[in-house]
Write an enzyme that holds these catalytic residues in place. Sequence first.
Site, PDB file in Angstrom:
ATOM      1  N   HIS A  61      35.844  49.354  -5.934  1.00  0.00           N
ATOM      2  CA  HIS A  61      34.633  48.242  -6.538  1.00  0.00           C
ATOM      3  C   HIS A  61      34.853  46.769  -6.075  1.00  0.00           C
ATOM      4  O   HIS A  61      35.923  46.259  -5.397  1.00  0.00           O
ATOM      5  CB  HIS A  61      34.690  48.393  -8.011  1.00  0.00           C
ATOM      6  CG  HIS A  61      34.131  49.598  -8.515  1.00  0.00           C
ATOM      7  ND1 HIS A  61      33.742  49.548  -9.835  1.00  0.00           N
ATOM      8  CD2 HIS A  61      34.183  50.687  -8.141  1.00  0.00           C
ATOM      9  CE1 HIS A  61      33.554  50.868 -10.592  1.00  0.00           C
ATOM     10  NE2 HIS A  61      33.717  51.597  -9.512  1.00  0.00           N
ATOM     11  N   GLU A  63      35.089  44.064  -7.244  1.00  0.00           N
ATOM     12  CA  GLU A  63      36.115  43.170  -7.677  1.00  0.00           C
ATOM     13  C   GLU A  63      37.309  43.445  -7.206  1.00  0.00           C
ATOM     14  O   GLU A  63      38.357  42.777  -7.018  1.00  0.00           O
ATOM     15  CB  GLU A  63      35.966  42.978  -9.161  1.00  0.00           C
ATOM     16  CG  GLU A  63      34.608  42.613  -9.927  1.00  0.00           C
ATOM     17  CD  GLU A  63      33.601  43.665 -10.151  1.00  0.00           C
ATOM     18  OE1 GLU A  63      33.561  44.481  -9.497  1.00  0.00           O
ATOM     19  OE2 GLU A  63      32.977  43.315 -11.185  1.00  0.00           O
ATOM     20  N   CYS A  91      33.158  46.323 -14.753  1.00  0.00           N
ATOM     21  CA  CYS A  91      33.308  47.658 -15.528  1.00  0.00           C
ATOM     22  C   CYS A  91      34.645  47.708 -15.911  1.00  0.00           C
ATOM     23  O   CYS A  91      35.656  46.758 -15.741  1.00  0.00           O
ATOM     24  CB  CYS A  91      33.217  48.964 -14.346  1.00  0.00           C
ATOM     25  SG  CYS A  91      34.627  49.381 -13.421  1.00  0.00           S
ATOM     26  N   CYS A  94      37.487  47.275 -13.541  1.00  0.00           N
ATOM     27  CA  CYS A  94      37.548  46.041 -12.800  1.00  0.00           C
ATOM     28  C   CYS A  94      38.104  44.781 -13.968  1.00  0.00           C
ATOM     29  O   CYS A  94      38.859  44.106 -13.628  1.00  0.00           O
ATOM     30  CB  CYS A  94      36.237  45.657 -12.074  1.00  0.00           C
ATOM     31  SG  CYS A  94      35.985  46.675 -10.882  1.00  0.00           S
TER      32      CYS A  94
END
Lengths: 164, 164
Positions: A61, A63, A91, A94
């Site tokens: 992801h 991040e 999310c 993260c």
Amino acid sequence: MHYHYMENKINIAYLELAVSLAREGMEKGMGGPFGCVIVKDGEVIGRGFNQVTSSNDPTAHAEVVAIRDACSRLGSYQLGGCDVYTSCEPCPMCLGALYWARPERVIYASNREDAADGGFDDAFIYREIQLAPEGRKLAFIEKPLPDALQLFRKWKEMINKKLY
Amino acid sequence: MHYHYMENKINIAYLELAVSLAREGMEKGMGGPFGCVIVKDGEVIGRGFNQVTSSNDPTAHAEVVAIRDACSRLGSYQLGGCDVYTSCEPCPMCLGALYWARPERVIYASNREDAADGGFDDAFIYREIQLAPEGRKLAFIEKPLPDALQLFRKWKEMINKKLY
């Protein structure tokens, strides 16, 4: 103190940069529309966009990619003094990664409901994580082992260990 | 169906292997005492131990390392048909990573309270994640941007996109 405060103003230009990275990644077919930049002392020290489908890595992801990038640059597993600007509310994965990295602040543009509306599981995972492990859609099964508990005892007795 | 069920029995030997990896990583000074193996059709296809402090990567928890290892081997960002055996209940970051990877089951030996007793933040992060963003110890700040919302509209309109 005042100077430090001024240095650490929230700067929307960084949030716009995170959104630009999100757009770039999406348009290049790298993954979902998510981008992130990490800033320390007025300098961008980490950047990332989602690369899940292009790198076959469900943890890639925006991040996580940006945290790894910034930590690699700093030579540290901690992001003290850093601000994280991300195109969307992190999310749970993260969010957890951010707690472990320990930046100063996390600034985000869209939120988990916007992500859910875009077809992403963020809101679903936020609901699941609050359930007892045995009540979740994904089966979590506890099988206690004495050897596993002993690991923590050994860890606590270790000297010269690096805490994180 | 019966055959499939028998194949997918929980096998404590894999959990013991995860604990061995945890011990190995700890004793080699790679990071905290955590290990993980991922099993598909009776074969170990991913393994990991915690490497946070040795690799300067706060996301290098045992489960994340094992997920990346398994996905790289499978050439896929999904772990359908896989069981994840991990020495300790996954922290919120790893729980999120597991939801994104979508294995069949997660089997763990010690739990979040054991981890907290060992000096790890798992239980703390589980509490924080349930709070509204503005009530957390780590500052989460929402700054809505029209461009960020537009990303999701563009994503939904895209054809030939790879969902995850």
